[in-house]
Design an enzyme around this catalytic site. Structure first.
Site, PDB file in Angstrom:
ATOM      1  N   LEU A  38       0.807  -1.214   0.000  1.00  0.00           N
ATOM      2  CA  LEU A  38       0.000   0.000   0.000  1.00  0.00           C
ATOM      3  C   LEU A  38       0.844   1.269   0.000  1.00  0.00           C
ATOM      4  O   LEU A  38       1.881   1.340   0.647  1.00  0.00           O
ATOM      5  CB  LEU A  38      -0.905   0.010   1.234  1.00  0.00           C
ATOM      6  N   SER A 104       2.992  -7.812   1.919  1.00  0.00           N
ATOM      7  CA  SER A 104       1.967  -7.402   2.797  1.00  0.00           C
ATOM      8  C   SER A 104       0.979  -6.505   2.122  1.00  0.00           C
ATOM      9  O   SER A 104       0.165  -7.040   1.410  1.00  0.00           O
ATOM     10  CB  SER A 104       2.602  -6.641   3.926  1.00  0.00           C
ATOM     11  N   GLN A 105      -0.879  -3.786   3.424  1.00  0.00           N
ATOM     12  CA  GLN A 105      -1.634  -2.595   3.158  1.00  0.00           C
ATOM     13  C   GLN A 105      -1.804  -1.938   4.496  1.00  0.00           C
ATOM     14  O   GLN A 105      -2.017  -2.596   5.488  1.00  0.00           O
ATOM     15  CB  GLN A 105      -2.950  -2.954   2.499  1.00  0.00           C
ATOM     16  N   ASP A 245       6.477  -7.672  14.079  1.00  0.00           N
ATOM     17  CA  ASP A 245       6.038  -6.952  12.878  1.00  0.00           C
ATOM     18  C   ASP A 245       5.515  -5.561  13.215  1.00  0.00           C
ATOM     19  O   ASP A 245       5.865  -4.576  12.576  1.00  0.00           O
ATOM     20  CB  ASP A 245       4.956  -7.772  12.168  1.00  0.00           C
ATOM     21  N   HIS A 300       7.573  -4.357  10.330  1.00  0.00           N
ATOM     22  CA  HIS A 300       6.827  -4.571   9.101  1.00  0.00           C
ATOM     23  C   HIS A 300       7.495  -3.952   7.873  1.00  0.00           C
ATOM     24  O   HIS A 300       7.614  -4.612   6.827  1.00  0.00           O
ATOM     25  CB  HIS A 300       5.404  -4.022   9.247  1.00  0.00           C
TER      26      HIS A 300
END
Length: 319
Positions: A38, A104, A105, A245, A300
């Site tokens: 994202l 991965s 947003q 994360d 993250h």
């Protein structure tokens, strides 16, 4: 034959052998397609691409340049169709198969909506948000692309079982407001709402969610069998995540584990979608095609830049 001539011929053939072996090996590497997260773009994969090309020279790496930055907020079904149009011709160009890495947003847009519509005071820390959408897009691609040839699918810190949480840096009271927006027709036009899974409002989730609830078979639909067959075309499913994360909530969602109605995390193997093999997860596990890798001390936003993550759980599958 003189010793010098014999040595020259020996060196020549050894050089030719090594060269041929090198070409044979590099020619065997399947291309790697990378789907970004994202509010970002293909540039976020610079480190990961370097890791791949250093360990597997000659590997074609294609970071898809689509739905970048603000465009990544559009609904996931719309993005899935767009990515399929770009990725499918690549697959056709490599009949022996491709690998797919999906990163991965984030939730900044949801927080903004809450701030505007529900009078919730929110302070957005840009370092706390990014990236979880790639994995969710790939879930849709693998389910709906009938004749895909993905060999290994690697999900790098993706909320595969859904997301219920903002960030460790945000007050948890915000979570109780999000379903009010996400499970509306307008909310489902926003990508992050497509996988918001509120364990305390499951009736709203099952009724209002038009993406994750269908992919994971939480709500029955006519395509579930076909989607399962498509998903099972992959030869290896690699799931990567970790307790540090800081964004995926619960972090175990990266391994298809999730909260129950009491807020306790249910392990993947005890979930309905695994026990009933709704979309093929149990089948993959039983045929030894499911790999899970947990790493500590990785935030993250750092996942595609940490070499131990690549060498520990990606490198051996990208052949």
């Amino acid at each position: 034959m003189t010793n010098s001539l014999h040595g020259s011929i020996y060196c020549y053939f050894m050089h030719a052998f090594v060269l041929c072996a090198y070409v044979a090996v590099t020619a065997g590497y399947k291309p790697v397609i990378l789907v970004h997260g994202l509010l970002d773009g293909p540039g976020q994969f610079s480190s990961l691409i370097n890791f791949i090309t250093e360990s597997h020279p000659g590997t074609p790496t294609i970071a898809i340049d689509l739905y970048n930055e603000d465009d990544s907020l559009q609904s996931l079904w719309k993005q899935v169709e767009g990515f399929k149009q770009v990725i499918y011709p690549i697959m056709q160009s490599y009949p022996d198969g491709v690998h797919l890495i999906c990163y991965s947003q984030g939730f900044s847009v949801v927080l903004s909506v809450l701030s505007c519509c529900f009078s919730v005071s929110v302070k957005i820390n840009s370092d706390s948000f990014s990236l979880t959408i790639g994995g969710m897009i790939c879930r849709g691609i693998l389910a709906t692309l009938v004749d895909h040839n993905v060999h290994t699918a690697i999900f790098l810190s993706a909320p595969l079982a859904g997301q219920y949480g903002i960030s460790l840096k945000q007050p948890q009271t915000l979570e109780k407001h999000i379903y009010r927006f996400c499970y509306t027709a307008v909310g489902q036009m926003v990508s992050v709402c497509n996988y918001w899974n509120d364990p305390y409002h499951q009736k709203n989730y099952l009724k209002g969610n038009t993406y994750l609830a269908l992919l994971n078979g939480d709500r029955a639909h006519a395509n579930i069998t076909t989607w399962k067959e498509n998903f099972l075309r992959i030869k290896k499913l690699v799931l990567i995540g970790g307790r540090d994360d800081g964004l995926i909530a619960p972090w175990q969602s990266s391994f298809f584990s999730f909260y129950d109605e009491k807020g306790s995390v249910v392990d993947m193997k005890n979930t309905d979608w695994y026990l009933k093999d709704v979309f093929g997860l149990r089948t993959l596990d039983l045929r030894k095609s499911l790999v899970q890798c947990e790493f500590d001390r990785v935030e993250h936003k750092r996942w595609p830049h940490v070499q131990k993550v690549y060498t520990g759980c990606m490198e051996e599958w990208l052949v």
